[in-house]
Design an enzyme around this catalytic site. Structure first.
Site, PDB file in Angstrom:
ATOM      1  N   ASP A 199      -1.358  18.704  30.501  1.00  0.00           N
ATOM      2  CA  ASP A 199      -2.422  19.703  30.414  1.00  0.00           C
ATOM      3  C   ASP A 199      -1.998  20.993  31.118  1.00  0.00           C
ATOM      4  O   ASP A 199      -0.917  21.065  31.709  1.00  0.00           O
ATOM      5  CB  ASP A 199      -3.706  19.122  31.022  1.00  0.00           C
ATOM      6  CG  ASP A 199      -4.960  19.611  30.319  1.00  0.00           C
ATOM      7  OD1 ASP A 199      -4.935  20.708  29.725  1.00  0.00           O
ATOM      8  OD2 ASP A 199      -5.977  18.896  30.359  1.00  0.00           O
TER       9      ASP A 199
ATOM     10  N   GLU B  20      -0.138  21.477  25.940  1.00  0.00           N
ATOM     11  CA  GLU B  20      -1.302  22.326  25.696  1.00  0.00           C
ATOM     12  C   GLU B  20      -0.953  23.797  25.958  1.00  0.00           C
ATOM     13  O   GLU B  20      -1.824  24.622  26.212  1.00  0.00           O
ATOM     14  CB  GLU B  20      -2.486  21.857  26.552  1.00  0.00           C
ATOM     15  CG  GLU B  20      -2.731  20.362  26.430  1.00  0.00           C
ATOM     16  CD  GLU B  20      -4.197  19.968  26.453  1.00  0.00           C
ATOM     17  OE1 GLU B  20      -5.045  20.819  26.770  1.00  0.00           O
ATOM     18  OE2 GLU B  20      -4.482  18.796  26.136  1.00  0.00           O
ATOM     19  N   TRP B  21       0.318  24.090  25.875  1.00  0.00           N
ATOM     20  CA  TRP B  21       0.841  25.420  26.168  1.00  0.00           C
ATOM     21  C   TRP B  21       0.106  26.530  25.411  1.00  0.00           C
ATOM     22  O   TRP B  21      -0.457  27.440  26.038  1.00  0.00           O
ATOM     23  CB  TRP B  21       2.339  25.389  25.889  1.00  0.00           C
ATOM     24  CG  TRP B  21       3.110  26.670  26.033  1.00  0.00           C
ATOM     25  CD1 TRP B  21       2.628  27.928  26.259  1.00  0.00           C
ATOM     26  CD2 TRP B  21       4.532  26.799  25.970  1.00  0.00           C
ATOM     27  NE1 TRP B  21       3.654  28.836  26.324  1.00  0.00           N
ATOM     28  CE2 TRP B  21       4.838  28.161  26.152  1.00  0.00           C
ATOM     29  CE3 TRP B  21       5.580  25.899  25.770  1.00  0.00           C
ATOM     30  CZ2 TRP B  21       6.151  28.640  26.126  1.00  0.00           C
ATOM     31  CZ3 TRP B  21       6.874  26.372  25.749  1.00  0.00           C
ATOM     32  CH2 TRP B  21       7.157  27.730  25.930  1.00  0.00           C
ATOM     33  N   PRO B  22       0.046  26.503  24.069  1.00  0.00           N
ATOM     34  CA  PRO B  22      -0.602  27.641  23.393  1.00  0.00           C
ATOM     35  C   PRO B  22      -2.088  27.774  23.690  1.00  0.00           C
ATOM     36  O   PRO B  22      -2.621  28.889  23.720  1.00  0.00           O
ATOM     37  CB  PRO B  22      -0.334  27.375  21.909  1.00  0.00           C
ATOM     38  CG  PRO B  22      -0.001  25.925  21.816  1.00  0.00           C
ATOM     39  CD  PRO B  22       0.623  25.549  23.117  1.00  0.00           C
ATOM     40  N   LEU B  23      -2.777  26.651  23.929  1.00  0.00           N
ATOM     41  CA  LEU B  23      -4.209  26.688  24.250  1.00  0.00           C
ATOM     42  C   LEU B  23      -4.480  27.614  25.431  1.00  0.00           C
ATOM     43  O   LEU B  23      -5.441  28.395  25.430  1.00  0.00           O
ATOM     44  CB  LEU B  23      -4.689  25.271  24.563  1.00  0.00           C
ATOM     45  CG  LEU B  23      -6.066  25.127  25.223  1.00  0.00           C
ATOM     46  CD1 LEU B  23      -7.172  25.605  24.289  1.00  0.00           C
ATOM     47  CD2 LEU B  23      -6.313  23.676  25.637  1.00  0.00           C
ATOM     48  N   TYR B  24      -3.621  27.541  26.444  1.00  0.00           N
ATOM     49  CA  TYR B  24      -3.845  28.316  27.665  1.00  0.00           C
ATOM     50  C   TYR B  24      -3.254  29.722  27.587  1.00  0.00           C
ATOM     51  O   TYR B  24      -3.506  30.545  28.467  1.00  0.00           O
ATOM     52  CB  TYR B  24      -3.272  27.551  28.864  1.00  0.00           C
ATOM     53  CG  TYR B  24      -4.098  26.335  29.202  1.00  0.00           C
ATOM     54  CD1 TYR B  24      -5.210  26.440  30.029  1.00  0.00           C
ATOM     55  CD2 TYR B  24      -3.803  25.083  28.661  1.00  0.00           C
ATOM     56  CE1 TYR B  24      -5.992  25.329  30.331  1.00  0.00           C
ATOM     57  CE2 TYR B  24      -4.574  23.970  28.953  1.00  0.00           C
ATOM     58  CZ  TYR B  24      -5.671  24.101  29.784  1.00  0.00           C
ATOM     59  OH  TYR B  24      -6.442  22.998  30.079  1.00  0.00           O
TER      60      TYR B  24
ATOM     61  N   ASP C  49     -11.217  21.930  23.248  1.00  0.00           N
ATOM     62  CA  ASP C  49     -11.437  20.489  23.166  1.00  0.00           C
ATOM     63  C   ASP C  49     -12.454  20.160  22.081  1.00  0.00           C
ATOM     64  O   ASP C  49     -13.448  20.876  21.910  1.00  0.00           O
ATOM     65  CB  ASP C  49     -11.997  19.958  24.493  1.00  0.00           C
ATOM     66  CG  ASP C  49     -10.961  19.908  25.600  1.00  0.00           C
ATOM     67  OD1 ASP C  49      -9.827  20.368  25.390  1.00  0.00           O
ATOM     68  OD2 ASP C  49     -11.304  19.409  26.690  1.00  0.00           O
TER      69      ASP C  49
END
Length: 420
Positions: A159, A191-195, A219
């Site tokens: 995460d 979850e790199w691109p999400l952040y 999510d």
């Protein structure tokens, strides 16, 4: 057809321009079970022993996955999410499982899961703490990677909480290198691109070289509005994300919430169909010990799973939208096409949709064979480009079908076989 869709069609016919993470894993979208959406951070084993995050929960899920046909259908990973560790590292600086909830430790749990012919996934975070406040891996990437390898873990969900966004990419790359250094094959879920999306367009070339799959958006919740928002985000960014997907690396729209509380059966069918079209990891978050038979049948539907796991490894895309319908298409091996027609209306009854309105239908020349998979299996026979084939699609439901072109040579062979 729009310029964007034309671009995606062209790109989808090529191999991904960038090599995926070279660890030999995730050559097809990952399939398994993950605790988060259904069980969240329930650590209260005193009053809720059946649903708390404990070794007992994962052992029971592994048992059911073997006994109830999930493993046979292709679901192979039993994945732990947040809230499993102790709040403190041990004297050597290593993560340790909460001793009350995991009295045998993670190595013993991995051995149990492996004894069932399944694989174990675990969760950690790139930052100082996990999203729920447990110890993160910042400053401990190599230590944690080696710990997971020593425990015989097979998948890491990593995460991105509690780290400055400008350091996110560097942290994910460091952990990827640390995992590879262990010598153990550990599937790496990022979850790199999400952040990074809130600040800048992520570098999908670097992400694909680093991770086996990656979360892009919010999510998933146990609701139709949540599933719709994920689909809309994916479609509106498909010119960026679709070309990055392929064997070894996949866009991850988050968990399947089929078999829980918030989706009607038609909406469950829509999630299953569109996750297969998107070449998404199929990671269920539900209670397999107590799941409605109809949801179980949907999740284990081999024809849908075959689309998900198609060896060509091309992600599908939204090819048309109008009149409260969406059309999604995915190129398949053997020159086939998978098509999902989603009825966006949430009022009234089933609505008619002419298959000739599918942009890819024009490749049904001179003929093609059509198989309807959802809402129920039906061989629809040989069709032509001019066929007046009509689908009936329920509100918030999806019709899923495959189209197989019939060439002149195949028709000639078929004719000779039946006339000789």
């Amino acid at each position: 057809m729009s310029k964007t869709v034309l671009l995606i069609v062209v790109l989808s016919l090529r191999s991904p321009a960038v090599e995926a993470l070279d660890n030999g894993l995730a050559l097809k979208p990952t399939m398994g079970w993950l605790h988060w959406e259904r069980f969240m951070c329930n650590t209260d084993c005193d009053t809720d022993p059946d649903n708390c995050i404990s070794e007992r929960l994962y052992m029971q899920m592994a048992d059911v996955m073997v006994k109830e046909g999930w493993k046979e259908a292709g679901y192979e990973y039993v994945c732990i999410d947040d809230c499993w560790p102790s709040l403190q590292r041990d004297a050597q600086g290593r993560l340790q499982a909460d001793p009350k909830r995991f009295p045998g430790g993670i190595k013993k749990l991995a051995d149990y899961v492996h004894s069932k012919g399944l694989k174990l996934g675990i969760y950690a975070d790139v930052g100082e703490k996990t999203c729920a406040g447990y110890p993160g891996s910042q400053g401990y990437y190599e230590t944690d990677a080696q710990t997971f390898a020593d425990w015989d873990v097979d998948l890491l969900k990593f995460d991105g909480c509690n780290l400055k966004w400008t350091l996110i990419g560097e942290g994910y790359i460091k952990m990827s290198k640390a995992l590879n250094k262990t010598g153990r094959s550990i599937l790496y879920s990022c979850e790199w691109p999400l952040y990074e999306w809130p600040f800048q367009k992520p570098n999908y070339t670097a992400i694909r070289e680093t991770c086996n799959h990656w979360r892009n958006f919010n999510d998933v919740f146990d609701s139709w509005s949540s599933v719709k928002s994920i689909l809309e985000w994916t479609a509106s960014h498909q010119d960026i994300v679709v070309p990055s997907a392929g064997p070894g690396g996949w866009n991850d729209p988050d968990m399947l919430v089929i078999g829980n509380f918030g989706l009607s059966h038609d909406q469950q069918e829509s999630q299953m169909a569109l996750w297969a079209i998107m070449a998404a990891p199929l990671l269920m978050s539900n209670d397999l010990r107590d799941i409605c038979p109809r949801s179980k049948e949907l999740l284990q539907n081999r024809r849908i799973i075959d689309i998900s796991q198609d060896p060509l490894g091309k992600q599908g895309y939204r090819s048309a939208k109008g009149n409260s319908f969406e059309v999604w298409e995915r190129p398949l091996s053997k020159n086939r096409l998978a098509v999902a027609v989603l009825n966006q209306q949430e009022i009234g009854g089933p609505r008619r949709f002419a298959v000739s309105d599918v942009p890819g239908w024009k490749f049904c020349e001179p003929q093609c064979n059509v198989t309807l998979i959802l809402p129920q299996y039906k061989e629809m026979g040989v069709q032509t480009k001019e066929s007046k084939l009509i689908l009936y699609v329920n509100p918030s439901g999806t019709a899923l079908l495959t189209v197989t072109p019939i060439s002149k040579d195949i028709r000639r062979l078929h004719w000779k076989k039946h006339t000789s």
